[in-house]
Structures are given as structure tokens and as C-alpha cells.
Write an enzyme that holds these catalytic residues in place. Structure first.
Site, mmCIF file in Angstrom:
data_model
loop_
_atom_site.group_PDB
_atom_site.id
_atom_site.type_symbol
_atom_site.label_atom_id
_atom_site.label_comp_id
_atom_site.label_asym_id
_atom_site.label_seq_id
_atom_site.Cartn_x
_atom_site.Cartn_y
_atom_site.Cartn_z
ATOM 1 N N ASP A 4 -55.141 -0.511 -21.540
ATOM 2 C CA ASP A 4 -53.976 -0.155 -20.712
ATOM 3 C C ASP A 4 -54.332 0.941 -19.701
ATOM 4 O OD1 ASP A 4 -51.339 -0.374 -19.900
ATOM 5 O OD2 ASP A 4 -50.625 1.140 -21.317
ATOM 6 N N ASN B 67 -46.251 -9.778 -20.518
ATOM 7 C CA ASN B 67 -46.811 -9.586 -19.171
ATOM 8 C C ASN B 67 -46.447 -10.740 -18.226
ATOM 9 O OD1 ASN B 67 -49.848 -7.963 -20.398
ATOM 10 N ND2 ASN B 67 -47.952 -7.024 -19.682
#
Ligand code: IPE
Ligand code: IPE
Ligand code: MG
Length: 252
Positions: free
Chosen positions: A23, A71
Site C-alpha cells: 500500500d 479496488n
């Protein structure tokens, strides 16, 4: 060199399986005045570096969270860019990965991926199936809840067919139907980018995984940060709900 070499000062064994939530690409890009796509490109560089560091240090399984079920809710441009990047990177990196003895395995709802990418994934898995030095698991279109649902569906189908009795469903049966079936559970989960959450990653498999949160954005997470994370893991006592005395008795 194996993971146990150079370990005189580390009290506990090296991890066999490391899982990473990669991330921070977007924030890395903002900090450098670049597009989010450029951030994801930089993230590929980190993934390459960490895969090499992992294989060189004797890690047997490396699982990278590349794209989550959630996502898909990002802007179409970003989703398309990521699908394009996965497609390109798979082509560019495959021979190099294979030359290091790396087997590729994908987990996730691959039926949601573009067909052209699905084909390339299947080809990469087939090409590297015989490699045994390290398994590189790429979690794409993956969610921990998706994983539990697909396992439940497959178990239910076996019950309906009469191949399995409900009373025979135990933890081992569930494990055998999860996407990581056949691999040891992750010993260490690393999340870069500073957030301290699991974001629907390996919900079943993380039950006793050690967790390390790194403030570094993923593109900045390199071999030195990886080695420091492994050292940190090797200083931790894993107790699995037992007392320390009980652990020592088991080790005798
Ligand atoms: C992780 O980086 C990559 C993917 C989720 C595909 P992000 O894109 O989430 O980066 P931040 O969190 O916005 O910085
Ligand atoms: C987790 O990162 C998913 C991946 C790294 C692939 P996100 O950026 O999607 O997670 P949240 O939204 O911060 O929880
Ligand atoms: Mg993020």
C-alpha cells in the site's frame, strides 16, 4: 544461502511465508508530483526487488496483495491502468522470475479479470509450475471474504453430491478449499503505507500471523526494509494461545 544462515543473534526461526499488503503507491506519487499510474509503476519496481530479496534469503512463499475485491470501485482509468500494468509486467518479468526458480500462483476472482489477462496468468502458472525454490502468490481481484465464500460454495457442492458429510467439515477441510491451500499459512504479514488494517486480505489464513506495519510507501520499501522486517519477526515469541512454559515443554 538459506534463511537460517547469518542468524546467530536471531532467537526464532526465519519466516517461511511472508504476505505483503503493498500500500502507498498513490501517496508516493502525490509526494513526487506524479500520476497514480506512475506510482503503481514504481510499485512494480519494489515488488521485483522484494521478490528477489525474498528468494535470496530463503523465503519459501511470498504472497503479494496487488488488487483487492474493493479496488474495482476505483475510477475506471486507474483500474484499466492497473490491468494493463499486470499484463505488461507478467510478460516482462516471467523469464527472470523463472530463472530464479520462482513458481507463480494467482489467487482471486479471476473470472472478473479481462480475458487476455486471464490467459496470460494461466500461461505464467503453467510455465513456472515446476519451479520449487519459492512460490510467488499474486493476489489479484482477491478478497478474504470472497475466498471464504468460494470455499464454502465448493464444500457445499461436495456435501450436496454426497461426497462429504457436514460433521466431517473441520478446519483442515476448510483450509483445503481456501485459495492458499497446500501452502503454509503466512508467518508474517507486512503492510506498507502506514495504515493499520487488514483491508479484506487473507482473513482465514492470518489467524496466527505476526503483523508488521511499515510507514514506508510501497515504492520505497526495498531490500533493507525487508531485511529489517524479517529481523523484527525473528525477535518475536509466537505463543499460539499457550503460555511460555507450555511452549518450552512442547519444544523439548
Ligand atoms: C496500493 O497503493 C496499490 C493498490 C491498491 C492497487 P494505493 O493505490 O492504495 O496507494 P494509496 O493508499 O492511495 O497511497
Ligand atoms: C489494500 O490497499 C489493497 C492492496 C494493497 C491491493 P487499499 O488502499 O485498497 O486499502 P484501503 O482502502 O486503504 O483499506
Ligand atoms: Mg491504499
Amino acid at each position: 544461502m538459506t534463511a537460517d544462515t547469518n542468524s546467530a543473534e536471531a532467537p526464532y526461526p526465519a519466516p517461511r511465508h511472508i504476505a505483503i499488503i503493498m500500500d502507498g503507491n498513490g501517496r508516493w506519487a502525490s509526494a513526487h508530483g506524479k500520476s497514480r499510474y506512475a506510482g503503481h509503476q514504481a510499485g512494480v519496481g519494489a515488488a521485483r526487488a522484494i521478490a528477489m530479496a525474498a528468494v535470496e534469503s530463503g523465503i519459501k512463499v511470498l504472497t503479494l496483495f496487488a488488487f483487492s475485491s474493493e479496488n474495482w470501485n476505483r475510477p475506471a482509468d486507474e483500474v484499466n491502468g492497473l490491468m494493463h500494468l499486470f499484463f505488461e509486467v507478467l510478460q516482462q518479468e516471467l523469464d527472470e522470475l523463472q530463472s530464479h526458480g520462482i513458481q507463480l500462483r494467482f489467487i482471486g476472482a479471476r473470472e472478473h479479470l479481462p480475458e487476455i489477462l486471464r490467459k496470460r496468468i494461466a500461461a505464467a502458472e503453467a510455465k513456472t509450475a515446476g519451479e520449487v525454490r519459492m512460490v510467488l502468490v499474486l493476489a489479484v481481484a482477491y478478497g478474504g471474504r470472497w475466498d471464504l465464500v468460494q470455499a464454502t460454495q465448493r464444500i457445499a457442492a461436495k456435501v450436496r453430491a454426497g461426497d462429504l458429510q457436514p460433521d466431517d467439515i473441520d478446519e483442515a477441510v476448510v483450509s483445503r478449499h481456501m485459495a492458499l491451500a497446500g501452502l503454509p499459512a503466512p508467518d508474517l504479514l507486512i503492510r506498507t503505507g502506514g495504515e493499520q488494517r487488514v483491508s479484506n486480505f487473507l482473513l482465514w489464513d492470518l489467524a496466527y500471523t505476526e503483523i508488521l506495519f511499515s510507514p514506508a510507501f510501497w515504492p520505497d520499501f526495498r531490500a533493507a526494509e525487508f531485511a529489517a522486517a524479517v529481523d523484527c519477526f525473528r525477535a518475536r515469541e509466537r505463543r499460539y494461545g499457550r503460555t511460555r512454559d507450555r511452549l518450552e515443554a512442547l519444544a523439548d
